[in-house]
Design an enzyme around this catalytic site. Structure first.
Site, PDB file in Angstrom:
ATOM      1  N   ASP A  99      27.458  33.400  54.038  1.00 40.46           N
ATOM      2  CA  ASP A  99      27.560  33.713  52.592  1.00 40.46           C
ATOM      3  C   ASP A  99      27.425  32.141  51.881  1.00 40.46           C
ATOM      4  O   ASP A  99      28.189  31.451  52.309  1.00 40.46           O
ATOM      5  CB  ASP A  99      29.044  34.320  51.890  1.00 40.46           C
ATOM      6  CG  ASP A  99      29.182  34.983  50.683  1.00 40.46           C
ATOM      7  OD1 ASP A  99      29.631  35.823  50.705  1.00 40.46           O
ATOM      8  OD2 ASP A  99      28.263  34.362  49.718  1.00 40.46           O
ATOM      9  N   ASP A 195      25.550  33.855  46.864  1.00 42.22           N
ATOM     10  CA  ASP A 195      26.401  34.217  45.682  1.00 42.22           C
ATOM     11  C   ASP A 195      25.929  33.582  44.354  1.00 42.22           C
ATOM     12  O   ASP A 195      25.243  32.792  44.232  1.00 42.22           O
ATOM     13  CB  ASP A 195      27.802  33.247  46.031  1.00 42.22           C
ATOM     14  CG  ASP A 195      28.968  33.503  45.121  1.00 42.22           C
ATOM     15  OD1 ASP A 195      29.230  34.670  45.328  1.00 42.22           O
ATOM     16  OD2 ASP A 195      29.358  32.562  44.572  1.00 42.22           O
ATOM     17  N   GLU A 238      23.205  38.181  45.076  1.00 45.33           N
ATOM     18  CA  GLU A 238      23.941  38.823  44.090  1.00 45.33           C
ATOM     19  C   GLU A 238      23.597  38.402  42.700  1.00 45.33           C
ATOM     20  O   GLU A 238      23.321  37.315  42.546  1.00 45.33           O
ATOM     21  CB  GLU A 238      25.473  38.236  44.398  1.00 45.33           C
ATOM     22  CG  GLU A 238      26.351  39.019  43.415  1.00 45.33           C
ATOM     23  CD  GLU A 238      27.829  38.370  43.509  1.00 45.33           C
ATOM     24  OE1 GLU A 238      27.807  37.071  43.372  1.00 45.33           O
ATOM     25  OE2 GLU A 238      28.857  39.006  43.160  1.00 45.33           O
ATOM     26  N   HIS A 313      34.075  42.838  48.170  1.00 37.53           N
ATOM     27  CA  HIS A 313      35.413  42.202  48.106  1.00 37.53           C
ATOM     28  C   HIS A 313      35.895  42.072  46.757  1.00 37.53           C
ATOM     29  O   HIS A 313      36.917  41.364  46.525  1.00 37.53           O
ATOM     30  CB  HIS A 313      35.309  40.865  48.905  1.00 37.53           C
ATOM     31  CG  HIS A 313      34.456  39.917  48.279  1.00 37.53           C
ATOM     32  ND1 HIS A 313      33.140  40.158  48.282  1.00 37.53           N
ATOM     33  CD2 HIS A 313      34.446  38.531  47.644  1.00 37.53           C
ATOM     34  CE1 HIS A 313      32.379  39.129  47.924  1.00 37.53           C
ATOM     35  NE2 HIS A 313      33.214  38.362  47.396  1.00 37.53           N
ATOM     36  N   ASP A 314      34.820  42.347  45.587  1.00 41.88           N
ATOM     37  CA  ASP A 314      35.172  42.098  44.381  1.00 41.88           C
ATOM     38  C   ASP A 314      35.452  43.441  43.682  1.00 41.88           C
ATOM     39  O   ASP A 314      35.751  43.549  42.453  1.00 41.88           O
ATOM     40  CB  ASP A 314      34.023  41.468  43.353  1.00 41.88           C
ATOM     41  CG  ASP A 314      33.697  39.959  43.914  1.00 41.88           C
ATOM     42  OD1 ASP A 314      32.582  39.613  43.972  1.00 41.88           O
ATOM     43  OD2 ASP A 314      34.817  39.468  44.416  1.00 41.88           O
TER      44      ASP A 314
HETATM   45  O1  TEU Z   1      31.213  37.117  42.307  1.00 40.91           O
HETATM   46  C1  TEU Z   1      30.216  36.980  40.920  1.00 40.91           C
HETATM   47  C2  TEU Z   1      31.096  37.462  39.836  1.00 40.91           C
HETATM   48  O2  TEU Z   1      30.749  37.341  38.619  1.00 40.91           O
HETATM   49  C3  TEU Z   1      32.341  38.372  40.148  1.00 40.91           C
HETATM   50  O3  TEU Z   1      33.363  37.546  40.257  1.00 40.91           O
HETATM   51  C4  TEU Z   1      32.353  39.558  39.240  1.00 40.91           C
HETATM   52  O4  TEU Z   1      32.043  38.990  37.917  1.00 40.91           O
HETATM   53  C5  TEU Z   1      34.056  39.611  39.099  1.00 40.91           C
HETATM   54  O5  TEU Z   1      34.532  39.550  40.226  1.00 40.91           O
HETATM   55  C6  TEU Z   1      34.253  41.191  38.716  1.00 40.91           C
HETATM   56  O6  TEU Z   1      35.526  41.286  39.036  1.00 40.91           O
HETATM   57  C7  TEU Z   1      30.912  36.056  43.163  1.00 40.91           C
HETATM   58  C8  TEU Z   1      31.585  36.278  44.344  1.00 40.91           C
HETATM   59  O7  TEU Z   1      31.512  37.616  45.006  1.00 40.91           O
HETATM   60  C9  TEU Z   1      33.289  36.353  43.900  1.00 40.91           C
HETATM   61  O8  TEU Z   1      34.172  36.819  45.078  1.00 40.91           O
HETATM   62  C10 TEU Z   1      33.386  35.216  43.612  1.00 40.91           C
HETATM   63  O9  TEU Z   1      34.731  34.928  42.833  1.00 40.91           O
HETATM   64  C11 TEU Z   1      32.366  34.392  42.284  1.00 40.91           C
HETATM   65  O10 TEU Z   1      31.118  34.739  42.780  1.00 40.91           O
HETATM   66  C12 TEU Z   1      32.467  33.002  42.210  1.00 40.91           C
HETATM   67  O11 TEU Z   1      32.122  32.533  43.478  1.00 40.91           O
END
Ligand code: TEU
Length: 540
Positions: A99, A195, A238, A313-314
């Site tokens: 990642d 990311d 992403e 994971h989000d």
């Molecule tokens: O996520 C991008 C992001 O915008 C997400 O955080 C989303 O907007 C939010 O989680 C909605 O609940 C990436 C990664 O996947 C995330 O884990 C990180 O926190 C973020 O970027 C910053 O690196």
């Protein structure tokens, strides 16, 4: 029309290492823990393991705040462990996908420690500074500009203030990230997840964040100077701001960008339309979900390549979000897997999805760990929101839903750790765990195994065309896949009701052959009745 690639048939398994398996008993998952579980992953049949960031980090955002791209996070182990994981995975035909968080670093990265010393420091312009901050807001709440006292300037952080944004218009920054890719490619990794890749073209003074004008020039550099120098590296970006049109641009092999992207159009239908208001939940309409996914299928067909996912994971766990956590948990988990894996693209399984893990509900906010959730809780209570509504939003959409420890068995802490887990285990691990899933031939796990195996041999599944059926139906998601002279039906009932459907509308006839079905007996479609959460793949 494009040449076939190995990853057209592969399934990727996403591991959140902090919550996967703790081998050293400190309550935090680690690399040796993943090594211990490689045989389980090989049994599932996946070919790629996407590891969420494992680099040195103060863990303000659980590793998405990288302090050193060339060192392993202390809690996760050592570089020797990483080398052993790559080798042990390779022995089982598994590739490791790293990642890469290149939109920002940790504020504890050496580059930022230097940059904040003085405007003349050679690393100062690795980051984005201004004397006139505008109204850009951080995804995690508050202003995206943090004042740096001794410089009299503000730095940009689209995420937490401990995640300063890198300045991608600086060629030295672009060179640094190419060097990071080369280092990990030389170590033998097979892919990268990028990311928030669509943010690196940002022009903050013009309040442009996603899809900036030079975005694809920068990605072209990462390809041609980095991973494009190696054969067949799988890359996925992403891209929250992607559309099917930009999706073609991202994944068209002739444009030398990425293999594919994660788009999120199907996962923002149950929130208020306002930017970033994921916490303000509205009921979603299956017809909108079908429309979005079908557009991506048809517009990328033969021109680009789709990723297929419900979870990461989000995101909240899909069986809680679109399925049934109760009586039909198993049927609905299998149904959701069927309609996703039946499409064209590369499927991604998020740890625990393959055993039907659900969302969690902690009564006390202090049991939650995610910075995004804790910031929202504080902000909304301060703004006068009612506690009940704030907790309901966290239960529905909080990221910790996906981050409670993987449930291995019925021993204490679900067999995740002999220590105290960094976040509590979901209390339902008694019923939902790997040990019982592997032992039960009718489990969600073995259903996922059959879907993964099917993709390896079924050209129709990988390269067939796609056509949505019954677009106006509010509970049934049904589509056809065609390849050469063969035609297949994939359908899923997104409701707890038995549906009556004219078999002819699904092109069904007595000669239909059921390849996969989530009920014990063959589908009852011949009578036009589709049972609660029923799904099947049928050769027409
Ligand atoms: O996520 C991008 C992001 O915008 C997400 O955080 C989303 O907007 C939010 O989680 C909605 O609940 C990436 C990664 O996947 C995330 O884990 C990180 O926190 C973020 O970027 C910053 O690196």
């Amino acid at each position: 029309t494009h040449e076939q690639k190995w990853w057209h048939r592969s399934v990727v398994y996403q591991i959140y290492p902090r919550s996967f398996y703790d081998a050293d008993g400190d309550g935090i998952g680690d690399l040796r823990g993943i090594i211990h579980k490689l045989d389980y992953l090989a049994l599932l049949g996946v070919e790629v393991l996407w590891l969420c960031p494992v680099y040195a980090s103060p863990n303000d955002d659980n590793g998405y705040d990288i302090a050193d791209y060339y060192r392993i996070m202390d809690e996760f182990g050592t570089m020797d462990d990483m080398d052993e994981l790559i080798a042990e995975a390779g022995r089982r035909g598994l590739k490791i996908m790293m990642d890469i968080v290149a939109n920002h670093t940790s504020d504890e990265h050496r580059w930022f420690c230097e940059a904040r010393k003085s405007p003349d420091n050679s690393f100062h312009d690795y980051y984005v500074w201004t004397k006139q901050p505008n109204g850009l807001m951080s995804v995690f709440g508050g202003s995206a500009w943090q004042y740096e006292e001794n410089l009299g300037e503000y730095y940009l952080h689209l995420f937490s203030r401990k995640q300063p944004d890198l300045n991608w218009s600086n060629p030295q920054v672009r060179r640094e990230i190419v060097d990071v890719l080369a280092y990990w490619l030389e170590k033998g990794v097979g892919g990268f997840r990028f990311d928030v890749i669509d943010l690196i073209g940002k022009i903050p003074e013009q309040r442009i964040t996603a899809n900036g004008p030079r975005l694809h020039d920068y990605v072209l550099e990462l390809n041609e100077d980095g991973f494009g120098q190696y054969d067949d590296i799988l890359t996925v970006g992403e891209a929250w701001g992607a559309t099917p049109e930009t999706g073609v641009r991202w994944s068209d092999p002739d444009r030398h960008q990425l293999s594919m992207i994660f788009q999120f159009g199907h996962l923002t239908l149950d929130q208020a339309r306002a930017e970033g208001e994921k916490w303000d939940i509205i009921p979603y309409d299956l017809r909108e979900l079908k429309t979005v996914l079908s557009r991506w299928q048809t517009e990328l067909y033969g021109r680009g390549w789709n990723s297929l996912f419900w979870n990461n994971h989000d995101l909240p766990r899909v069986v809680s979000r679109f399925g049934d956590e109760g009586e039909y948990r198993v049927e609905s988990a299998k149904m959701l897997a069927t309609v996703l894996h039946g499409m064209s693209g590369t499927p991604y399984i998020y740890q625990g999805e393959e055993i039907g893990m659900t969302n969690v509900r902690f009564a006390d906010i202090d049991d939650y760990r995610d910075i995004e959730t804790r910031n929202m809780y504080r902000e909304r209570l301060a703004a006068g929101y009612r506690l009940h509504g704030v907790m309901a939003a966290i239960y529905a959409k909080g990221r910790d839903n996906a981050r409670t420890p993987m449930q291995w068995d019925t021993s204490e802490h679900a067999g995740f750790s002999l220590g105290t887990p960094w976040i509590k285990v979901n209390p339902n691990y008694w019923d939902i765990n790997v040990l019982s899933a592997v032992e039960d031939k009718d489990s969600v796990f073995h259903y996922y195994r059959r879907l993964v195996a099917l993709r390896k041999t079924a050209d129709w599944l990988v390269y067939g065309s796609y056509q949505l059926l019954l677009p106006e139906h509010g509970q049934l998601f049904a589509y056809c896949r065609r390849y050469e002279l063969d035609e297949y039906l994939v359908f899923g009932n997104f409701s707890d009701r038995t549906l009556t459907v004219d078999p002819a509308a699904l092109r069904l006839s007595p000669r239909a052959d059921v390849l996969l079905n989530n009920y014990p007996d063959p589908t009852v479609l011949e009578h036009g009745a589709i049972r609660p959460w029923e799904a099947a793949i049928v050769k027409l």
